[in-house]
Write a protein that holds these residues in place. Structure first.
Motif, short mmCIF file in Angstrom:
data_model
loop_
_atom_site.label_atom_id
_atom_site.label_comp_id
_atom_site.label_asym_id
_atom_site.label_seq_id
_atom_site.Cartn_x
_atom_site.Cartn_y
_atom_site.Cartn_z
N GLY A 1 9.20 -4.61 -9.95
CA GLY A 1 7.73 -4.96 -9.08
C GLY A 1 8.00 -5.67 -6.94
N ILE A 2 9.40 -5.02 -6.90
CA ILE A 2 9.41 -4.89 -5.97
C ILE A 2 8.23 -4.29 -4.49
N SER A 3 8.05 -3.44 -4.52
CA SER A 3 7.15 -2.99 -3.72
C SER A 3 5.92 -3.76 -3.70
N GLY A 4 5.73 -4.62 -5.09
CA GLY A 4 5.29 -5.34 -4.39
C GLY A 4 5.02 -6.91 -4.07
N LEU A 5 5.83 -7.13 -3.93
CA LEU A 5 6.84 -8.46 -3.32
C LEU A 5 6.92 -7.29 -1.93
N THR A 6 7.30 -6.41 -1.31
CA THR A 6 7.82 -6.18 -0.24
C THR A 6 6.05 -5.99 0.29
N SER A 7 5.23 -5.48 -0.08
CA SER A 7 4.06 -5.43 0.02
C SER A 7 3.33 -6.61 0.37
N LEU B 1 -4.08 -15.37 -19.11
CA LEU B 1 -3.20 -14.13 -18.68
C LEU B 1 -3.74 -12.79 -18.75
N VAL B 2 -2.94 -12.39 -17.98
CA VAL B 2 -4.29 -11.01 -17.20
C VAL B 2 -2.43 -9.95 -17.72
N ASP B 3 -2.17 -9.10 -18.62
CA ASP B 3 -1.92 -7.89 -18.26
C ASP B 3 -2.00 -6.95 -17.96
N VAL B 4 -0.67 -5.83 -17.42
CA VAL B 4 -0.55 -4.75 -17.08
C VAL B 4 0.15 -3.66 -17.75
N ARG B 5 -0.21 -2.09 -17.09
CA ARG B 5 0.86 -1.15 -17.25
C ARG B 5 1.85 -0.91 -16.95
N HIS B 6 2.63 -1.10 -15.47
CA HIS B 6 3.17 -1.83 -14.77
C HIS B 6 3.30 -2.44 -13.58
N GLU B 7 4.86 -3.25 -14.03
CA GLU B 7 5.06 -4.05 -12.77
C GLU B 7 4.51 -4.31 -11.65
N GLN B 8 4.18 -3.46 -11.00
CA GLN B 8 4.27 -3.09 -9.46
C GLN B 8 2.54 -3.84 -9.94
N SER B 9 1.42 -3.40 -10.39
CA SER B 9 0.18 -3.90 -10.79
C SER B 9 0.24 -5.21 -10.79
N GLY C 1 2.38 0.06 4.23
CA GLY C 1 1.20 1.12 3.55
C GLY C 1 2.18 2.00 2.47
N CYS C 2 2.24 0.89 1.32
CA CYS C 2 2.27 1.08 -0.33
C CYS C 2 1.28 1.79 -0.98
N LEU C 3 0.97 2.85 -1.21
CA LEU C 3 0.40 3.38 -2.50
C LEU C 3 1.26 2.81 -3.73
N GLY C 4 -0.47 2.53 -4.56
CA GLY C 4 -0.19 2.75 -5.76
C GLY C 4 -1.25 0.80 -5.89
N THR C 5 -1.54 0.46 -4.95
CA THR C 5 -1.69 -0.82 -5.18
C THR C 5 -3.11 -1.47 -5.11
N GLY C 6 -4.26 -0.20 -5.79
CA GLY C 6 -5.83 -0.05 -6.04
C GLY C 6 -5.85 -0.92 -7.44
N MET C 7 -5.12 -0.65 -8.66
CA MET C 7 -5.40 -1.36 -9.95
C MET C 7 -5.37 -2.32 -9.93
N VAL D 1 16.21 -9.28 -4.10
CA VAL D 1 14.32 -9.82 -3.82
C VAL D 1 14.47 -10.50 -2.23
N ALA D 2 15.93 -10.74 -1.78
CA ALA D 2 15.86 -11.33 -1.03
C ALA D 2 15.50 -10.97 0.26
N PRO D 3 16.07 -10.19 0.81
CA PRO D 3 15.39 -9.88 2.32
C PRO D 3 13.38 -9.61 1.94
N VAL D 4 13.00 -9.24 1.34
CA VAL D 4 11.53 -9.44 1.08
C VAL D 4 11.04 -10.73 0.55
N THR D 5 11.82 -11.63 0.83
CA THR D 5 10.83 -12.95 0.28
C THR D 5 10.86 -14.38 1.02
N LYS D 6 10.32 -15.47 1.04
CA LYS D 6 10.81 -16.15 1.74
C LYS D 6 11.41 -16.87 1.79
N HIS D 7 11.85 -17.04 -0.37
CA HIS D 7 12.80 -17.88 -0.70
C HIS D 7 12.86 -17.29 -2.06
#
Length: 546
Positions: free
Chosen positions: A86-92, A49-57, A411-417, A126-132
């Protein structure tokens, strides 16, 4: 079939994911999803279990694992803002074809519409940026729904899936029969289309292959090399396709792409879209072959000469085999390859001065000159930024496949961490190096605390020019002025990392770069090298972004 699986919804979901090799769960704590944490906590160490400070991470970390390990990975997001964060991460993940499974918490069904905490229907979002994307309405259905979603995520063309788990469903108990199938179906290509592609490539006088991320995700790097060698065609790569041909291979090219695409009569694009990175598939008079892993990936805005669709290993292996049984003469390509090699070698020679430039302020190229000396062949290099990361793409040449992570075409920024978290969990013993613009640092640097707390050391190199370079320089060229493109110059991002429990330093002189980078990789903690770079230095961008 084994014995039926029993437990609360969290146990059922995790049992389905473990069948696909999932060994980690990325999340930010939320009460709606406690049963998933309970299942991981009681897995006897099988699921970390790995927890973060923002859901995008959390989602970016799952994306990194999914891409590096070529299997499903999971992010768990609590209801409402947890999912929307988390939607930016899903879209990426969607644009990058990463098999990410996102499990979302949801307000309870029995009180739906009464205004429970964080009550919102996530699926339409989230449907437009997921397969299912579905809501699971019965605890007994959790195992089958999660298993089916993971298989969908892994089936070409790969991509993220989303399951909403209402609070009363995931906390309740149920059972399910286990499912053994974890291997997606293999899509066989049309042999006639493959034969046409092979004929075009072998008969061409000046052919080129461009290979992208799907070559790595489809485990087709060996087949790519076989095809290139059988046809004797020069190969350029992008995304996670970089490093597919070993360093020094006679057919591996990086610097001569413009000359190659200007002079080519046939261009085969394999496992990457015909998007802005490839001039939208417009290669002048060259015939275009677009090799994709699924029919859905065929370009709709251009009409290639041929577009084989299917398992990339099968297609590339067939390309390698067909010329041997024909009268086609691959030797016609020798002069073309030699011509491009001369361009390649001249470009490499010309860039040496940039890589060693002793300027004040520091030019970004000098940073990469120093990094080339300290990065090991299997280092995972992560790009998160605009111009600074564009320079990384120009000057760093991965020597092994699966070692380069960047945001991809979205091209989403914020992916790094997040990518760093996923990479470090995947490879405990490799170098992990994040290349970050100072603009990108504002999106996710707080998650250094997540790295520190969970003892996940990485090196972060910030190109700190105090501007949004990708916007400032073009706006000045277009209008003669710029607005909303300045950051505070000289900010001490290294002090932020130290305050969060890591370490770091600021570098202002080129001669100090090498020692600072060596200290960073030796530190054993998250370490940020904050390099003050020249704000007047603009990346010489030639691609049409739109």
């Amino acid at each position: 079939m084994g014995e039926r699986i029993e437990g609360h919804g969290g146990h059922l979901a995790l049992a389905a994911l473990r069948a696909f090799g999932v060994r980690e769960m990325f999340t930010l704590s939320g009460g709606h999803v406690f049963p998933l944490y309970d299942a991981a906590h009681n897995s006897d160490g099988a699921v970390r279990l790995v927890d973060v400070r923002h859901e995008q991470s959390a989602v970016f970390a799952a994306e990194a694992v999914a891409k590096l390990q070529r299997r499903p990975s999971v992010a768990v997001l609590t209801a409402g803002p947890g999912v929307t964060n988390g939607i930016s991460g899903l879209t990426s993940a969607y644009f990058n074809g990463a098999p990410v499974v996102v499990l979302g918490g949801r307000a309870p069904q029995f009180r739906w519409g009464a205004g429970s905490l964080q009550e919102i229907d996530h699926v339409p979002l989230v449907a437009p940026v997921t397969k299912h994307a579905v809501t699971v309405t019965s605890t007994d259905d959790v195992y089958g729904a999660v298993h089916g979603a993971a298989l969908t995520a892994l089936t070409a063309h790969r991509g993220p899936v989303f399951l909403d788990l209402p609070l009363d469903v995931i906390f309740s108990y149920g059972d399910a029969a286990p499912t053994e199938t974890t291997t997606p179906p293999v899509l066989a290509p049309d042999p006639d289309e493959v034969a046409r592609a092979a004929t075009l490539l072998a008969a061409a006088q000046r052919p080129v292959i461009i290979a992208g991320s799907d070559v790595y995700s489809g485990d087709a790097t060996a087949a790519l090399r076989e095809a290139a060698e059988a046809l004797h065609v020069p190969v350029f790569t992008n995304g996670m396709g970089r490093g597919s041909l070993p360093a020094g291979h006679a057919l591996a090219f990086a610097k001569a792409r413009r000359a190659a695409l200007r002079g080519a009569d046939v261009v085969a694009v394999v496992g990457t879209p015909l998007d802005f990175r490839l001039n939208f598939g417009d290669f002048g008079d060259a015939q275009v072959i677009h090799v994709v892993d699924a029919p859905t990936q065929r370009a709709g805005h251009v009409t290639p000469a041929v577009s084989p669709a299917g398992d990339l290993r099968l297609i590339l292996s067939a390309l390698a085999d067909l010329p041997a049984g024909t009268a086609l003469n691959r030797g016609d390509h020798v002069d073309w390859v030699d011509q491009l090699r001369q361009v390649e070698d001249a470009a490499k020679q010309a860039e040496q001065a940039d890589l060693a430039a002793d300027t004040d302020p520091i030019k970004p190229a000098r940073i990469y000159g120093e990094l080339r000396r300290v990065l090991e062949p299997d280092a995972i290099t992560i790009g998160d930024g605009g111009d600074f990361v564009s320079y990384a793409g120009r000057y760093l040449e991965p020597t092994q496949p699966g070692t380069w992570l960047d945001p991809g075409p979205y091209g989403c920024l914020g992916t790094g961490m997040g990518y760093a978290l996923g990479a470090r969990v995947t490879y405990p013993d490799r170098q992990i190096c994040v290349l970050m613009g100072d603009g990108a640092a504002g999106f996710s640097l707080m998650d250094v605390e997540s790295l520190v707390r969970q003892r996940l050391p990485v090196v972060i190199v910030v190109g700190n020019n105090g501007i949004w370079g990708l916007e400032k320089h073009p706006m000045q060229a277009m209008y003669g002025y710029d607005v909303a493109a300045d950051l505070q110059p000289g900010l001490r991002y290294d002090e932020v990392v130290r305050a969060l429990g890591g370490a770091g330093e600021t570098v202002a002189k080129p001669g100090d770069l090498g020692p600072a980078l060596r200290r960073a990789f030796d530190a054993g903690v998250p370490y940020l090298v904050n390099v003050l770079t020249d704000p007047a230095d603009a990346y010489p961008r030639s691609s049409n972004l739109a």
